[in-house]
Design a protein around this motif. Structure first.
Motif, PDB file in Angstrom:
ATOM      1  N   THR A  48       0.782  -1.195   0.178  1.00 11.70           N
ATOM      2  CA  THR A  48       0.013  -0.079   0.048  1.00 11.70           C
ATOM      3  C   THR A  48       0.754   1.139   0.043  1.00 11.70           C
ATOM      4  O   THR A  48       1.717   1.385   0.951  1.00 11.70           O
ATOM      5  N   PRO A  49       0.406   2.183  -1.066  1.00  7.99           N
ATOM      6  CA  PRO A  49       1.578   3.516  -0.887  1.00  7.99           C
ATOM      7  C   PRO A  49       1.013   3.993   0.379  1.00  7.99           C
ATOM      8  O   PRO A  49      -0.137   4.340   0.714  1.00  7.99           O
ATOM      9  N   PRO A  50       1.932   4.948   0.739  1.00  5.22           N
ATOM     10  CA  PRO A  50       1.802   5.683   2.070  1.00  5.22           C
ATOM     11  C   PRO A  50       0.975   6.827   1.658  1.00  5.22           C
ATOM     12  O   PRO A  50       1.084   7.518   0.582  1.00  5.22           O
ATOM     13  N   ARG A  51       0.149   6.992   2.355  1.00  5.15           N
ATOM     14  CA  ARG A  51      -0.972   8.363   2.253  1.00  5.15           C
ATOM     15  C   ARG A  51      -0.506   9.458   3.056  1.00  5.15           C
ATOM     16  O   ARG A  51      -0.077   9.325   4.215  1.00  5.15           O
ATOM     17  N   PRO A  52      -0.840  10.807   2.661  1.00  3.58           N
ATOM     18  CA  PRO A  52      -0.652  11.661   3.646  1.00  3.58           C
ATOM     19  C   PRO A  52      -1.483  11.901   4.792  1.00  3.58           C
ATOM     20  O   PRO A  52      -2.512  11.264   4.460  1.00  3.58           O
ATOM     21  N   ALA A  53      -1.287  12.296   5.893  1.00  8.54           N
ATOM     22  CA  ALA A  53      -2.037  12.324   7.129  1.00  8.54           C
ATOM     23  C   ALA A  53      -3.149  13.035   6.736  1.00  8.54           C
ATOM     24  O   ALA A  53      -3.157  13.964   6.206  1.00  8.54           O
ATOM     25  N   PRO A  54      -4.348  12.847   7.424  1.00 12.96           N
ATOM     26  CA  PRO A  54      -5.545  13.558   7.116  1.00 12.96           C
ATOM     27  C   PRO A  54      -5.380  14.758   7.843  1.00 12.96           C
ATOM     28  O   PRO A  54      -4.616  15.196   8.671  1.00 12.96           O
TER      29      PRO A  54
END
Lengths: 445, 452, 273
Positions: free
Chosen positions: A9-15
């Motif tokens: 899973t690619p890292p997503r920016p924090a909400p």
């Protein structure tokens, strides 16, 4: 029944509620009712303090005026900094003759030039530079500040100091540029690299002697007007007292700390008594004791001036404080180090000087700087016994006719000056702490 | 092997003769140690029997060259002997100079002056003292008590204030934490003398005149602040007040009994009891109730304005207030750092483990974090108390009558007797310091974490 | 063999001695779901440490989580008892959703026991006090009853004679066994282990693993983060491999160790086995 995730899973920016400014504000300031209340209260305090001080100290303040009356005429509610501004010379130099101020400034510049190589890379023999700064510079500075006729001893010391500072500077420059030390450079310059050690040494000694003689002849004709120590004051006096205190507190503290750890009973008992005595007394008491008792201690006719009495008292007092710091540092060194040193045949002094002390000093540096800061702040106490250090000068402003009754502004100015100096020193000590701890791995227990 | 020694003997004997030259200043010393050395060796060598000398030499393991100076026992003795001589000489020198100087200046010595009457009055005192009748010893006592009074109040104040600021510094609220940090940095980087003078001159001299006193008791006029000090009502206990005092003592004993009972109850049935609330209630209600029942036997000597000053009641001079505030605020900043360091020194894992078994965060603080933090907080706190006492001597800069300003300055100027007065003042501080050190050692021993 | 009611940890059992090639413990898993993680995401600042984690744990199941350091395994189990807070997704433990409700959090923590890598015994309390602290203050038990339970578990972990010693006087292996007993005193339904043997000297690892195997045999739901693959082979019902915040592979032990599917799993196993 394997469950396998084929693609990582690619890292997503924090909400948004987590990262960014909004998130930070939410977490750090408002994440609970109590925190919200605290934030609001703090904001209120900051607003009141800053706006009040800002208005009084800046926007309504008077910076230039002839006297206090004029200050009031210009601005009733503002700070009257004009008093501080007009006394600036006194605050920093005391009553030193204005025509001779260059001597004080020269002394300061010389110290900076002398000590600067300690921070430059690729300069060797830093210990020698440091020691010469502590033991030789004071003579030069003493003469610069006091002036008067030079006896043989003083002439010699001034000569040595001149040679030292010139040599240090040359050595530093050579070190930074080429990485060699001064003797190496000279040997290379004179193309004596192949000569025997003895010849090299003799040549260097010859050059040294010539320099010393030349310097001696040079300074024989220099003489400076006498400026009595009673005219010394302000920041200058503060720095003199704390400088001498700092320079002697560390060696004195090391001696006392070693004495305290000594196996020889008499020396240990003496060290502990001295340390505990001075540490249980307030500094002002020690200063009072010095000024009342020293005249009694001295043989008839031999008078120690007040400044010397105070300096001796401060040095003794802070040597004891430093002794405790050094003791802490020594205790931090594992006894295994001493044992290892003994197994390679080091006696007591070699162990201490080459193995234990270097490590201990590195560990202690933050505490040592802390004690120095304390010393600097405590020099203000000499104003109580009549020496006009910076605090004495600031308080004297309110006794001066045009500025009668001006109390707050000078005191605040003094507080700001001390704050700046002490804050910088403590930040530097923290920086040193970090720098030294990253290079220093403690063994796991 | 053994043949070498008679040579050594002769050699030393020869050296002895050489060393006795009158030109060498060290001759007496050399002579004495040489003769000692020679004696030692002569004892050994004098035995004719080579076998004995062999045996003896085997016992004391002589080296090829017996190095006198490197023998540890000799060195140890020598160092201590030389130090004792040097120190002794310095002390003798100072003492003889002092007594000579005292004689020359016609100054008296001895502690007899303590019983003679002091001619001056002291504003702020805790004991009965009438100028002209009170002795210098009374003055000394007054000074000591004044020092202890301001230090004691400052210690209480700075502990409470410092604790809160330390906790604030640790809070997750960024703004409050930075505000606390600003406070701490400003206070710690400014000399305390500047702060004391600032409080005195910069704050307390701006107080209103007596006629316009600020009423701090919201209209009741029993707590009045003006530029002569803080005037407050002093209690005048009536006839039956002793009953209230007894009730208070009973309540205190009751609190201990309550604690014991509630712990036992929790051990037995598991339910915790709100001891804190119950104790506070007991301490308030029992003496309070008795007080009311006996008809409120407490009168107050209320300060009333007569002419230019207040008469009656109890007043604290502005110098005292300034010193108290300065000491409290300065020491609170230092204590806040100690609290923070102490709580941070407790491993995060400890609170993790306590939370993991389901404890409420408040319980975790009380049962796990704070007991361990105390180990790191209490020793520097105790030395902070000593520092508060030492800093109280700055009273001399603003005119509060503590022991240094009253005894070491005023009395010394009036009566002389410098050595005795200095010695007594030193004794005061050193006694308290030793007591506090003993306290700290006792505490350290008691709370030592038991390890292998 | 497993009981649906009451807590598995109390059952008497025959001790399973770990030998060189241990037989795999019989599975005690029931069909009842006791922990459920649904699309759980966590960030440390900007760093995405747990990515869309889905996990279902049944009662009595024994799960071993392994993976390289920094993969998020410790973070994952610390989220289960809310020592770390997750930002997105749901975590449901024993029917209770983990959110900001302090009461729920505390209740879950009493049912979930945790054993840490650095033991975290309360240094200022004796072993007995360590064990009875939770029962007395959280379960509000009388002291005598708490002490009885504590002694019972001390005997389970085979160090009853250390009851009055302080943690500083015990060896690492003994401390960790006390830590396990401390968690068991709260009668949890689930036990979490965060690298329990990583800080131990090699000769002490076995004594702790023995205790854990024994515990597993009583039917306790266990989630263990560890590098001890022998333990995984003996005890685990499922082995989970995590890497960089993802659950990469999940399988029963035999298949996991003998036939890893993903390249990353193969690489990891080749490094540690």
């Amino acid at each position: 029944m394997a469950i396998v995730t084929k693609q990582p899973t690619p890292p997503r920016p924090a909400p948004l509620s987590e990262s960014s400014v909004i998130g930070w504000v939410r977490i750090n300031l408002f994440n609970s009712w109590m925190n919200t209340g605290l934030t609001l209260a703090s904001l209120y305090i900051v607003y009141v303090a800053v706006s009040g001080l800002g208005v009084w100290g800046f926007s309504d303040a008077v910076w230039v005026a002839k006297d206090r009356r004029e200050c009031f005429a210009i601005s009733v509610d503002g700070a009257c900094w004009a008093g501080v501004v007009s006394w600036i010379d006194n605050i920093f130099y005391g009553r030193y003759p204005r025509a001779e101020l260059w001597r004080v400034n020269l002394g300061g510049v010389l110290l900076i030039v002398w000590m600067a190589p300690l921070w430059l890379p690729r300069v060797k023999a830093k210990i020698f530079i440091g020691l010469s700064a502590v033991f030789i510079y004071p003579f030069l500075a003493g003469y610069l500040f006091t002036g008067g006729d030079k006896g043989i001893f003083m002439q010699t010391m001034v000569t040595v100091a001149m040679v030292c500072v010139a040599g240090n500077t040359l050595h530093a420059m050579i070190g930074v540029i080429s990485g060699r030390s001064l003797p190496e450079f000279l040997i290379g310059f004179l193309r004596m690299k192949e000569a025997s050690e003895k010849n090299q040494r003799n040549m260097l000694l010859g050059i040294l002697s010539l320099t010393v003689i030349a310097a001696y002849i040079l300074q024989m004709n220099w003489s400076l007007e006498t400026v009595s120590w009673t005219k010394w004051g302000g920041m200058f006096l503060t720095l003199v007292i704390s400088g001498i205190g700092i320079a002697s507190a560390l060696p004195g503290g090391i001696i006392l700390a070693l004495g305290r750890r000594s196996k020889l009973t008499l020396i240990r008992v003496l060290s502990i008594s001295v340390i505990e005595m001075f540490r249980s007394l307030p500094l002002i008491t020690v200063l009072f004791m010095a000024t009342t008792m020293f005249p009694l201690f001295m043989p008839e006719g031999f008078v120690l001036n007040k400044l010397v009495q105070v300096i001796i008292a401060v040095c003794l007092f802070y040597a004891c404080y430093m002794a405790e710091t050094v003791r802490g540092g020594l205790q931090a060194i594992a006894p295994g180090q001493q044992e290892a040193a003994h197994t390679i045949g080091f006696g007591y002094w070699k162990t201490m000087g080459l193995v234990v002390m270097p490590q201990a000093l590195r560990v202690m540096i933050p505490n040592i700087v802390g004690t120095f800061i304390q010393l600097l702040k405590d020099t203000t106490l000499v104003s109580i016994i009549g020496l006009y250090d910076i605090l004495g000068m600031l308080r004297a402003i309110s006794q001066d006719t045009p500025w009668r009754g001006l109390y707050r502004e000078p005191l605040l100015f003094g507080a700001i000056v001390f704050f700046i100096v002490c804050f910088i020193m403590s930040k530097y000590s923290r920086h040193l702490e970090v720098k030294l701890s990253t290079g220093h791995k403690t063994g796991n227990e | 092997m053994d043949q070498g020694r008679p040579d050594v003997f002769t050699a030393y004997a020869l050296k002895l003769c050489d060393g006795a030259s009158p030109h060498s200043g060290l001759a007496p010393i050399r002579l004495s140690y040489e003769s000692l050395h020679v004696t030692l060796w002569s004892i050994i060598v004098a035995a004719n029997d080579a076998e004995t000398t062999n045996k003896v030499s085997a016992l004391i393991k002589p080296k090829e060259h017996f190095d006198f100076f490197h023998d540890e026992r000799v060195r140890s003795f020598l160092y201590q002997f030389l130090t004792a001589c040097a120190v002794g000489w310095v002390v003798w020198y100072l003492v003889s100079n002092t007594s000579h100087n005292l004689e020359v200046r016609g100054m008296n010595t001895g502690f007899g002056f303590l019983t003679s009457s002091a001619g001056f009055d002291v504003d702020f005192k805790f004991i009965e003292y009438i100028p002209g009748q009170g002795t210098y010893f009374d003055i000394f006592l007054i000074g000591c008590l004044n020092s202890l009074f301001v230090s004691g109040l400052a210690i209480v104040g700075c502990t409470i204030l410092g604790f809160f600021i330390g906790i604030l510094r640790l809070s997750s609220n960024w703004l409050s934490s930075k505000l606390a940090l600003t406070y701490i940095e400003i206070i710690r980087n400014t000399p305390i003398l500047v702060q004391v003078i600032f409080w005195y001159i910069g704050v307390f001299s701006f107080l209103p005149t007596v006629k316009n006193s600020v009423d701090l008791s919201f209209g009741a006029e029993v707590f009045l602040l003006n530029n002569r000090g803080l005037n407050m009502a002093s209690p005048l206990p009536g006839d039956l007040f002793w009953l209230t005092q007894v009730a208070f003592v009973v309540a205190v004993i009751g609190v201990f009994v309550l604690r014991y009972w509630s712990h036992k109850r929790q051990d037995d049935i598991g339910k915790p009891f709100p001891t804190l609330i119950a104790s506070s209630a007991l301490l308030a209600i029992l003496p309070g109730g008795v007080y009311l029942l006996t008809g409120s036997p407490l009168d107050w000597d209320i300060p009333t304005l007569q002419g230019f000053n207040f008469v009656g009641g109890f007043s604290l001079p502005p110098a005292f207030l300034a010193l108290l505030f300065a000491l409290t605020i300065y020491s609170a900043a230092r204590f806040a750092e100690m609290v923070r360091a102490g709580i941070l020194s407790v491993d995060k894992g400890q609170s993790d483990a306590a939370l993991a078994i389901g404890m409420r965060p408040s319980r975790v603080m009380v049962l796990v974090v704070i007991p361990q933090a105390m180990r790191a907080i209490v020793p520097p706190m105790i030395s902070l108390w000593m520092d508060v006492l030492k800093n109280s001597s700055l009273a001399i800069a603003i005119g509060y009558a503590d022991v240094v300003s009253l005894f070491m300055q005023t009395t010394l100027n009036q009566a002389g007797y410098a050595v005795e007065i200095v010695a007594m003042t030193m004794a005061f501080f050193m006694t308290i310091s030793l007591t506090i050190s003993a306290l700290m050692n006792y505490y350290n021993k008691r709370i030592q974490l038991v390890e292998r | 063999m497993n009981n649906d009611r009451g807590n598995p940890g109390e059952k008497n059992m025959t001790s399973t001695k770990t030998s060189e090639t241990p037989a795999h413990l019989a599975s005690a898993a029931s069909s009842e779901v006791i922990i459920e993680l649904n699309k759980v995401n966590k960030w440390y600042g900007d760093f995405h440490v747990l990515k869309d984690i889905d996990l279902t744990v049944h009662k009595g199941e024994r799960i071993v989580i392994c993976g390289p350091s920094g993969s998020g395994k410790s973070t994952l189990i610390r989220c289960i008892n809310h020592l770390e807070e997750h930002q997105q997704g749901d975590i449901v433990v024993d029917g209770i959703t983990l959110d900001k409700n302090l009461k729920n959090i505390c209740h879950i923590r009493t049912e979930v026991g945790m054993v840490f890598q650095s033991f975290n015994l309360f240094a200022h309390l004796s072993v007995m006090e360590n064990l009875t602290l939770g029962p007395i203050w959280v379960r509000k038990m009388p002291k005598i009853q708490a002490r009885d339970i504590a002694m019972k578990y001390l005997e389970r972990v085979k160090i009853p004679e250390q009851a009055d010693k302080y943690p500083g006087q015990l060896s690492g292996g003994q401390q960790q066994r006390v830590a396990i007993a401390r968690s068991l005193c709260m009668n949890p339904k689930i036990m979490l282990f965060d690298e329990p043997t990583s800080a131990l000297d090699p000769e002490m690892i076995k004594e702790v693993l023995d205790v854990m195997v024994e515990l597993a045999d009583t039917g306790m739901t266990m989630i263990v983060v560890t590098h001890e693959m022998g333990f995984a082979k003996t005890v685990a019902d499922r082995v989970i491999f995590m890497d960089e915040g993802d659950i990469v592979e999940e399988n029963e032990p035999n298949a996991f160790f003998n036939d890893p599917q993903h390249d990353r799993t193969k690489l990891f196993l080749s490094q540690i086995l």
